[in-house]
Design an enzyme around this catalytic site. Structure first.
Site, PDB file in Angstrom:
ATOM      1  N   GLU A  76       0.798  -1.220   0.000  1.00 39.48           N
ATOM      2  CA  GLU A  76       0.000   0.000   0.000  1.00 39.48           C
ATOM      3  C   GLU A  76       0.837   1.279   0.000  1.00 39.48           C
ATOM      4  O   GLU A  76       0.407   2.296  -0.542  1.00 39.48           O
ATOM      5  CB  GLU A  76      -0.937   0.015   1.231  1.00 39.48           C
ATOM      6  CG  GLU A  76      -2.032  -1.043   1.204  1.00 39.48           C
ATOM      7  CD  GLU A  76      -3.073  -0.779   0.120  1.00 39.48           C
ATOM      8  OE1 GLU A  76      -3.221   0.378  -0.303  1.00 39.48           O
ATOM      9  OE2 GLU A  76      -3.729  -1.746  -0.306  1.00 39.48           O
TER      10      GLU A  76
ATOM     11  N   SER B 290     -58.955 -19.881   9.022  1.00 36.09           N
ATOM     12  CA  SER B 290     -59.479 -21.241   9.203  1.00 36.09           C
ATOM     13  C   SER B 290     -58.449 -22.230   9.723  1.00 36.09           C
ATOM     14  O   SER B 290     -58.807 -23.350  10.094  1.00 36.09           O
ATOM     15  CB  SER B 290     -60.051 -21.751   7.881  1.00 36.09           C
ATOM     16  OG  SER B 290     -61.198 -21.018   7.526  1.00 36.09           O
TER      17      SER B 290
END
Length: 662
Positions: A79, A343
């Site tokens: 880097e 139901s």
């Protein structure tokens, strides 16, 4: 070098020399220091297969002396090779980058030092402009005056993004290798050093070819800078690195996380050190996630859904999916969302009726009745579409999901009695004075409703839903077992007869699309659709597995005509169960000795006489079976009908098999 490049470098240098320091006052450590000896919470399925980990949500700070020297060198090499020589900006690097900018006609990202990258991550946006680069450079120079190189490198390691949600080296080491940074090997460090360049592409869980090439770049730079020898480079290239696989069951892991926090407090996640054996079957969990996602999307991409699958004997949650896409919405609709079951509640009412002595063969009239609801208001329940069919056996009323008859059954049984039965089944329902409970108006979670069905498949025994089998504490070297919690809920006879009634739902009732499945493998189940088609349910079971499906919108709204449990939820259930049970022998439900079978005339409910044109075998709880032969076809009525069984009148009219919205 072009005049443009030269002028820009001069501008940067002049700007840095004329501006005052930024005066950054932040402390170096902006998060708690990483505790030593941490290990994540690992979760394994019931067969010992690794399912994933539960990681802390907090970010931790790692001091520079706990970051491997090899990793520090590797990052500097790839880097910012002149990190220890420049004062925050690398003029040589800037010159190289500006030459590239001119050649390409745009601003590139090259030339940034480690200090500049730190500044950009902490304070600035990702905008590519001269102004931002100047601000970045100015702050970098200020940092170099305020902090030592070691401090800057420490901040960099703790602030940089490593992909997969990992900010900082502490999270990166955990996510990819399940380690603390000071435990990383040199080969692992070489992989991590290459990540910041492009975290989405180069993280250790990325494509192997991309990750390998980036690691080779890191090692080559270290070799070029004489940080390692060519022999070391080859050795590190050849070493195989074991990366911790990503989580395979996000919904289930999320629930276990909540369960651990509920039992032990939030500190348990930060402490770690546990190995959890879940009740989950990892293969079934993956199948459930895919089946639910694909099934819901077939209906509409705007819908949500949930699936819960239990072993009725133990309550073990074999699979649980709380939505169609965990990454987009992690809210758990399987365990937390409360919706009206419609139901799907009816089988529990019919089971209560059986316990009261009412039989599956009893005949009921579905002529609507008005009920007073206070303040001079009345309520008149109706069937789906307003149809009226006259007389139906209790068996057919359940198969066709008849609203009017179910309300009458609940009235006969008594709401308080049903509420007590429901409590035994694990459902806490509201005020025991409301007949609308017959239509599933009280809200329940999918997990609780599926668990309430377990006694129907398990001889009347209710097994509490269980997601954790045992926990191993690595620090104490001790196991904690979580045995099944099984209690009697209803009689074995009531469970068996209810199940036999529910088989018809899948043969000619509201889930008749599952007839082929039920012919291949004994199964029972019930659809549920709430008013205005807002929620679609199907809860079905075999002797060994109970599975429930819910489909709907998070913010309830009508799904349109046809959005029913039979049309939407049942097909998803079938696809899941067909694969889940593949390879298992088909077994029928065990009939208890307290159940008797008698041939009856289904039109009247009496014991079939020789002259009855239609006969069928019906199941009864011992002592409730009819003893009189059918009076409509030559039999003699010897005694009055038992309570709750109206005298038969006229011929039965068969209703159409449609999924009732209630």
């Amino acid at each position: 070098m072009s005049k443009l490049s030269y002028c820009l470098i001069v501008l940067i240098v002049l700007t840095l020399s004329l501006t005052s320091p930024a005066g950054a006052q932040d402390a170096i450590a902006t998060h708690p220091i990483l505790p030593a000896g941490y290990s994540s919470i690992k979760v394994f399925d019931r067969n010992g297969r690794f399912a994933g980990r539960i990681l802390p949500e907090k970010r931790y700070w790692v001091p520079i002396d706990r970051i491997p020297a090899f990793l520090q060198k590797a990052v500097v090499a790839v880097e910012d090779a002149r990190f220890y020589e420049h004062g925050g900006i690398d003029v040589r690097g800037i010159a190289r980058a500006l030459v590239k900018d001119v050649a390409k006609g745009r601003l590139a990202e090259g030339g940034s030092t480690i200090t500049q990258q730190l500044i950009k991550n902490k304070y600035l946006s990702g905008e590519k402009s001269i102004g931002r680069k100047l601000e970045e450079a100015r702050l970098a120079m200020d940092y170099e005056k305020k902090y030592s190189k070691s401090q800057i490198l420490e901040m960099y390691f703790n602030e940089i993004y490593y992909g997969r949600g990992a900010w900082g080296i502490a999270q990166a080491a955990r996510v990819y290798f399940d380690k603390n940074p000071d435990e990383l090997t040199e080969a692992e460090c070489a992989l991590l050093a290459g990540v910041p360049k492009n975290p989405g592409r180069y993280n250790p869980l990325g494509k192997a070819a991309d990750v390998g090439r980036r690691r080779d770049v890191v090692l080559k730079r270290m070799t070029d800078l004489r940080m390692i020898s060519a022999r070391q480079k080859q050795k590190l290239r050849s070493q195989r690195v074991a990366v911790t696989p990503p989580d395979q069951a996000s919904w289930y892991l999320s629930h276990i996380r909540n369960l651990l926090v509920e039992r032990y407090g939030p500190q348990v996640i930060e402490a770690g050190g546990l190995e959890v054996t879940a009740a989950m079957d990892l293969n079934l969990q993956k199948l459930a996630e895919k089946t639910l996602r694909d099934g819901v999307k077939r209906v509409s991409p705007d819908l949500q859904g949930a699936l819960v699958s239990l072993d009725p004997a133990t309550g073990d949650v074999l699979a649980a999916v709380g939505g169609v896409d965990f990454a987009k919405s992690s809210y758990d609709r399987a365990f937390l969302a409360r919706r009206q079951p419609g139901s799907a509640i009816k089988p529990l009412i019919y089971a209560a009726a059986l316990e009261k002595g009412i039989t599956a063969a009893s005949v009921w009239d579905d002529t609507p009745v008005a009920y007073v609801r206070g303040a001079n208001q009345t309520w008149k329940p109706r069937n789906y579409g307003g149809e009226q069919y006259g007389e139906l056996s209790l068996r057919k009323a359940l198969a066709y999901s008849n609203n009017v008859i179910t309300v009458k059954v609940l009235e006969t049984v008594g709401v308080p009695y049903f509420v007590e039965i429901a409590r035994n089944l694990g459902l806490s329902l509201r005020s025991p004075n409301d007949l609308s409970l017959a239509l599933g108006t009280d809200e329940v979670t999918l997990r609780d409703l599926v668990s309430a069905y377990t006694p129907l498949a398990n001889g009347g025994l209710r097994a509490e839903a269980r997601t954790v089998l045992r926990i191993y504490d690595k620090r104490r070297r001790a196991w904690t077992d979580n045995p099944p919690a099984v209690t009697p809920a209803i009689s074995p006879a009531a469970a068996y007869v209810t199940t036999q009634m529910l088989k018809d739902v899948m043969v000619y009732g509201t889930a008749k699309s599952l007839r082929k499945f039920s012919q291949a493998r004994p199964a029972a189940g019930k659809t549920g659709t709430t008013d205005d088609y807002r929620d679609a349910w199907f809860i079905g079971y075999t002797p060994g597995v109970v599975t429930g499906i819910w489909v709907g919108h998070d913010k309830p709204r009508p799904g349109g005509k046809g959005f029913t449990g039979g049309a939407v939820a049942a097909p998803i259930w079938e696809r899941f169960m067909a694969s889940a049970l593949a390879g298992r022998p088909a077994a029928d439900f065990a009939r208890p000795e307290t159940v008797v079978a008698v041939a009856v005339d289904p039109a009247t409910g009496y014991r079939a006489a020789p002259e009855c044109p239609e006969q069928r075998e019906e199941f009864f709880m011992a002592g409730t079976e009819p003893v009189e032969y059918c009076p409509a076809h030559g039999g003699e009525l010897l005694m009055p009908e038992p309570p709750g069984q109206p005298m038969p009148e006229g011929e039965n009219q068969e209703p159409a098999a449609t999924d009732n919205p209630m």
